[in-house]
Design a protein around this motif. Structure first.
Motif, PDB file in Angstrom:
ATOM      1  N   TYR A   4       1.046   2.461  -6.987  1.00 52.88           N
ATOM      2  CA  TYR A   4      -0.353   2.040  -6.964  1.00 52.88           C
ATOM      3  C   TYR A   4      -1.296   3.218  -7.203  1.00 52.88           C
ATOM      4  N   ASP A  16     -12.505  -5.648 -15.229  1.00 55.24           N
ATOM      5  CA  ASP A  16     -11.196  -6.172 -14.810  1.00 55.24           C
ATOM      6  C   ASP A  16     -10.838  -5.637 -13.424  1.00 55.24           C
ATOM      7  N   GLU A  17     -11.111  -4.382 -13.215  1.00 53.23           N
ATOM      8  CA  GLU A  17     -10.713  -3.745 -11.970  1.00 53.23           C
ATOM      9  C   GLU A  17     -11.551  -4.212 -10.777  1.00 53.23           C
ATOM     10  N   GLY A  54     -10.374  -7.674  -9.988  1.00 53.02           N
ATOM     11  CA  GLY A  54      -9.001  -7.633  -9.455  1.00 53.02           C
ATOM     12  C   GLY A  54      -8.947  -7.035  -8.063  1.00 53.02           C
ATOM     13  N   ASN A  55      -9.772  -6.049  -7.826  1.00 56.70           N
ATOM     14  CA  ASN A  55      -9.761  -5.406  -6.518  1.00 56.70           C
ATOM     15  C   ASN A  55     -10.305  -6.323  -5.432  1.00 56.70           C
ATOM     16  N   ARG A 112      -2.998 -21.019  -7.637  1.00 56.05           N
ATOM     17  CA  ARG A 112      -2.954 -19.540  -7.657  1.00 56.05           C
ATOM     18  C   ARG A 112      -3.881 -18.949  -8.713  1.00 56.05           C
ATOM     19  N   MET A 113      -4.511 -19.810  -9.526  1.00 57.29           N
ATOM     20  CA  MET A 113      -5.372 -19.311 -10.607  1.00 57.29           C
ATOM     21  C   MET A 113      -6.826 -19.246 -10.110  1.00 57.29           C
ATOM     22  N   LEU A 122       0.825  -1.209   0.000  1.00 58.77           N
ATOM     23  CA  LEU A 122       0.000   0.000   0.000  1.00 58.77           C
ATOM     24  C   LEU A 122       0.856   1.255   0.000  1.00 58.77           C
ATOM     25  N   LYS A 139      -9.786 -15.144 -15.615  1.00 58.42           N
ATOM     26  CA  LYS A 139      -8.846 -15.921 -14.814  1.00 58.42           C
ATOM     27  C   LYS A 139      -7.764 -14.987 -14.350  1.00 58.42           C
ATOM     28  N   MET A 140      -7.540 -14.972 -13.054  1.00 58.99           N
ATOM     29  CA  MET A 140      -6.530 -14.081 -12.485  1.00 58.99           C
ATOM     30  C   MET A 140      -5.536 -14.913 -11.698  1.00 58.99           C
ATOM     31  N   MET A 141      -4.245 -14.618 -11.893  1.00 55.60           N
ATOM     32  CA  MET A 141      -3.207 -15.360 -11.179  1.00 55.60           C
ATOM     33  C   MET A 141      -2.654 -14.528 -10.022  1.00 55.60           C
ATOM     34  N   PHE A 166      -7.409  -8.493  -4.561  1.00 58.12           N
ATOM     35  CA  PHE A 166      -6.371  -7.725  -3.853  1.00 58.12           C
ATOM     36  C   PHE A 166      -6.772  -7.537  -2.388  1.00 58.12           C
ATOM     37  N   TYR A 181      -2.687 -10.934 -11.453  1.00 56.96           N
ATOM     38  CA  TYR A 181      -2.645 -10.475 -12.846  1.00 56.96           C
ATOM     39  C   TYR A 181      -3.737 -11.168 -13.655  1.00 56.96           C
ATOM     40  N   THR A 182      -4.367 -10.411 -14.523  1.00 55.72           N
ATOM     41  CA  THR A 182      -5.388 -10.974 -15.409  1.00 55.72           C
ATOM     42  C   THR A 182      -4.703 -11.832 -16.462  1.00 55.72           C
ATOM     43  N   ALA A 183      -5.032 -13.135 -16.466  1.00 53.61           N
ATOM     44  CA  ALA A 183      -4.458 -14.048 -17.464  1.00 53.61           C
ATOM     45  C   ALA A 183      -5.401 -14.211 -18.651  1.00 53.61           C
ATOM     46  N   LYS A 184      -6.687 -14.035 -18.385  1.00 59.40           N
ATOM     47  CA  LYS A 184      -7.676 -14.207 -19.459  1.00 59.40           C
ATOM     48  C   LYS A 184      -8.948 -13.487 -19.046  1.00 59.40           C
TER      49      LYS A 184
HETATM   50  C1  LIG Z   1      -4.530  -0.239  -3.406  1.00 64.42           C
HETATM   51  C2  LIG Z   1      -4.230  -0.831  -4.778  1.00 64.42           C
HETATM   52  C3  LIG Z   1      -5.313  -1.753  -5.307  1.00 64.42           C
HETATM   53  C4  LIG Z   1      -4.861  -2.482  -6.487  1.00 64.42           C
HETATM   54  C5  LIG Z   1      -5.899  -3.426  -7.046  1.00 64.42           C
HETATM   55  C6  LIG Z   1      -5.599  -3.609  -8.496  1.00 64.42           C
HETATM   56  C7  LIG Z   1      -6.558  -4.508  -9.263  1.00 64.42           C
HETATM   57  C8  LIG Z   1      -5.991  -4.560 -10.663  1.00 64.42           C
HETATM   58  C9  LIG Z   1      -6.814  -5.337 -11.620  1.00 64.42           C
HETATM   59  C10 LIG Z   1      -6.219  -5.185 -13.002  1.00 64.42           C
HETATM   60  C11 LIG Z   1      -5.327  -6.360 -13.303  1.00 64.42           C
HETATM   61  C12 LIG Z   1      -4.472  -6.160 -14.500  1.00 64.42           C
HETATM   62  O1  LIG Z   1      -4.698  -5.337 -15.338  1.00 64.42           O
HETATM   63  S1  LIG Z   1      -3.105  -7.137 -14.618  1.00 64.42           S
HETATM   64  C13 LIG Z   1      -2.263  -6.548 -16.044  1.00 64.42           C
HETATM   65  C14 LIG Z   1      -2.654  -7.315 -17.303  1.00 64.42           C
HETATM   66  N1  LIG Z   1      -2.186  -8.721 -17.210  1.00 64.42           N
HETATM   67  C15 LIG Z   1      -0.900  -9.005 -17.325  1.00 64.42           C
HETATM   68  O2  LIG Z   1      -0.043  -8.158 -17.516  1.00 64.42           O
HETATM   69  C16 LIG Z   1      -0.544 -10.468 -17.196  1.00 64.42           C
HETATM   70  C17 LIG Z   1       0.522 -10.873 -18.194  1.00 64.42           C
HETATM   71  N2  LIG Z   1       0.770 -12.336 -18.064  1.00 64.42           N
HETATM   72  C18 LIG Z   1       1.582 -12.789 -17.080  1.00 64.42           C
HETATM   73  O3  LIG Z   1       2.227 -12.062 -16.354  1.00 64.42           O
HETATM   74  C19 LIG Z   1       1.673 -14.279 -16.971  1.00 64.42           C
HETATM   75  O4  LIG Z   1       1.274 -14.917 -18.176  1.00 64.42           O
HETATM   76  C20 LIG Z   1       0.868 -14.841 -15.802  1.00 64.42           C
HETATM   77  C21 LIG Z   1       1.328 -14.203 -14.465  1.00 64.42           C
HETATM   78  C22 LIG Z   1      -0.655 -14.591 -15.957  1.00 64.42           C
HETATM   79  C23 LIG Z   1       1.088 -16.345 -15.722  1.00 64.42           C
HETATM   80  O5  LIG Z   1       2.479 -16.606 -15.860  1.00 64.42           O
HETATM   81  P1  LIG Z   1       3.280 -17.660 -15.007  1.00 64.42           P
HETATM   82  O6  LIG Z   1       3.288 -17.317 -13.559  1.00 64.42           O
HETATM   83  O7  LIG Z   1       4.606 -17.816 -15.683  1.00 64.42           O
HETATM   84  O8  LIG Z   1       2.429 -18.923 -15.116  1.00 64.42           O
HETATM   85  P2  LIG Z   1       2.541 -20.107 -16.155  1.00 64.42           P
HETATM   86  O9  LIG Z   1       3.732 -20.956 -15.755  1.00 64.42           O
HETATM   87  O10 LIG Z   1       2.468 -19.586 -17.541  1.00 64.42           O
HETATM   88  O11 LIG Z   1       1.223 -20.872 -15.834  1.00 64.42           O
HETATM   89  C24 LIG Z   1       0.959 -21.389 -14.541  1.00 64.42           C
HETATM   90  C25 LIG Z   1      -0.296 -22.220 -14.632  1.00 64.42           C
HETATM   91  O12 LIG Z   1      -1.408 -21.368 -14.977  1.00 64.42           O
HETATM   92  C26 LIG Z   1      -1.974 -21.789 -16.219  1.00 64.42           C
HETATM   93  N3  LIG Z   1      -2.329 -20.625 -17.019  1.00 64.42           N
HETATM   94  C27 LIG Z   1      -1.565 -19.566 -17.328  1.00 64.42           C
HETATM   95  N4  LIG Z   1      -2.247 -18.666 -18.048  1.00 64.42           N
HETATM   96  C28 LIG Z   1      -3.478 -19.185 -18.229  1.00 64.42           C
HETATM   97  C29 LIG Z   1      -4.653 -18.746 -18.881  1.00 64.42           C
HETATM   98  N5  LIG Z   1      -4.713 -17.574 -19.520  1.00 64.42           N
HETATM   99  N6  LIG Z   1      -5.729 -19.537 -18.841  1.00 64.42           N
HETATM  100  C30 LIG Z   1      -5.702 -20.720 -18.212  1.00 64.42           C
HETATM  101  N7  LIG Z   1      -4.644 -21.186 -17.562  1.00 64.42           N
HETATM  102  C31 LIG Z   1      -3.533 -20.444 -17.573  1.00 64.42           C
HETATM  103  C32 LIG Z   1      -0.881 -22.591 -16.905  1.00 64.42           C
HETATM  104  O13 LIG Z   1      -1.459 -23.543 -17.786  1.00 64.42           O
HETATM  105  C33 LIG Z   1      -0.206 -23.258 -15.729  1.00 64.42           C
HETATM  106  O14 LIG Z   1      -0.955 -24.376 -15.302  1.00 64.42           O
HETATM  107  P3  LIG Z   1      -0.258 -25.659 -14.675  1.00 64.42           P
HETATM  108  O15 LIG Z   1       0.617 -26.163 -15.766  1.00 64.42           O
HETATM  109  O16 LIG Z   1       0.522 -25.183 -13.493  1.00 64.42           O
HETATM  110  O17 LIG Z   1      -1.418 -26.543 -14.335  1.00 64.42           O
END
Ligand SMILES: CCCCCCCCCCCC(=O)SCCNC(=O)CCNC(=O)[C@H](O)C(C)(C)COP(=O)(O)OP(=O)(O)OC[C@H]1O[C@@H](n2cnc3c(N)ncnc32)[C@H](O)[C@@H]1OP(=O)(O)O
Length: 153
Positions: free
Chosen positions: A11, A63-64, A67-68, A109-110, A6, A131-133, A71, A79-82
């Motif tokens: 942030y 998404d927010e 995600g919130n 973690r998913m 925080l 799906k969020m990791m 959090f 992180y949003t994965a899908k």
């Molecule tokens: C006060 C402040 C408030 C703050 C509050 C803030 C709220 C914010 C909300 C907004 C959130 C965002 O915008 S986030 C930003 C946008 N998103 C991103 O930038 C994410 C980019 N992608 C990544 O960083 C990565 O791909 C990850 C972290 C998602 C996953 O990578 P990883 O950790 O290397 O994992 P990986 O080995 O690939 O996969 C692990 C397991 O998950 C599965 N897996 C991975 N991706 C997927 C998928 N899309 N769909 C299904 N399954 C999946 C794999 O098959 C595997 O299964 P198994 O083989 O283990 O069974």
């Protein structure tokens, strides 16, 4: 919750909820046991075709709010994965909507999340399944930003 998260100045620059982001949406949230709620009124600068909110920004609301929820519950970023969105009806500029995020299920973690956006009378306008990791790391700013580059003059 890890307090250093925080205290992370970055942030406050989140496009959706960051208080310091002049271009942001400035969303605010209420957290209950099983859901996160946000109220938002789309403004003219958020429109696509006249009178309706841009679909990309509708996605930001969904998404927010999901995600919130995570959090707040986990005390860690996720992180949003899908994300899959069904746009059912337009979000009208100037009309407040209610955004809700809920957890459906998780494996490791998913986490599978559901988001909805409704009118105040309950009419469903848009919904998502995502799906969020959950991650253990503290997200870091880009190297350029950390070095003071990339800021506006
Ligand atoms: C006060 C402040 C408030 C703050 C509050 C803030 C709220 C914010 C909300 C907004 C959130 C965002 O915008 S986030 C930003 C946008 N998103 C991103 O930038 C994410 C980019 N992608 C990544 O960083 C990565 O791909 C990850 C972290 C998602 C996953 O990578 P990883 O950790 O290397 O994992 P990986 O080995 O690939 O996969 C692990 C397991 O998950 C599965 N897996 C991975 N991706 C997927 C998928 N899309 N769909 C299904 N399954 C999946 C794999 O098959 C595997 O299964 P198994 O083989 O283990 O069974």
């Amino acid at each position: 919750m890890d307090k250093s998260l925080l205290n992370n100045n970055e942030y406050s620059w989140c496009f959706a909820c960051g208080k310091d982001n002049p271009s942001g949406l400035h969303m605010r949230f209420e957290i209950d046991d099983d859901k996160c709620t946000a109220y938002f009124t789309p403004r003219r600068e958020h429109q696509s075709y006249p009178g309706r909110m841009h679909g990309g920004l509708v996605a930001v609301l969904l998404d927010e709010v999901t995600g919130n929820y995570l959090f707040a519950k986990e005390g860690k970023p996720s992180y949003t994965a899908k994300i899959e969105i069904r746009y059912r009806q337009p979000l009208a500029i100037g009309e407040e909507v209610v955004c809700t995020g809920r957890e459906l299920k998780r494996k490791g973690r998913m986490v599978e999340m559901q988001g909805t956006i409704c009118k105040k009378d309950g009419t469903l306008l848009a919904e998502c399944l995502s799906k969020m990791m959950i991650v253990d790391e503290t997200p870091q700013p880009s190297r350029k930003l950390a070095a003071g580059e990339g800021e506006e003059e």
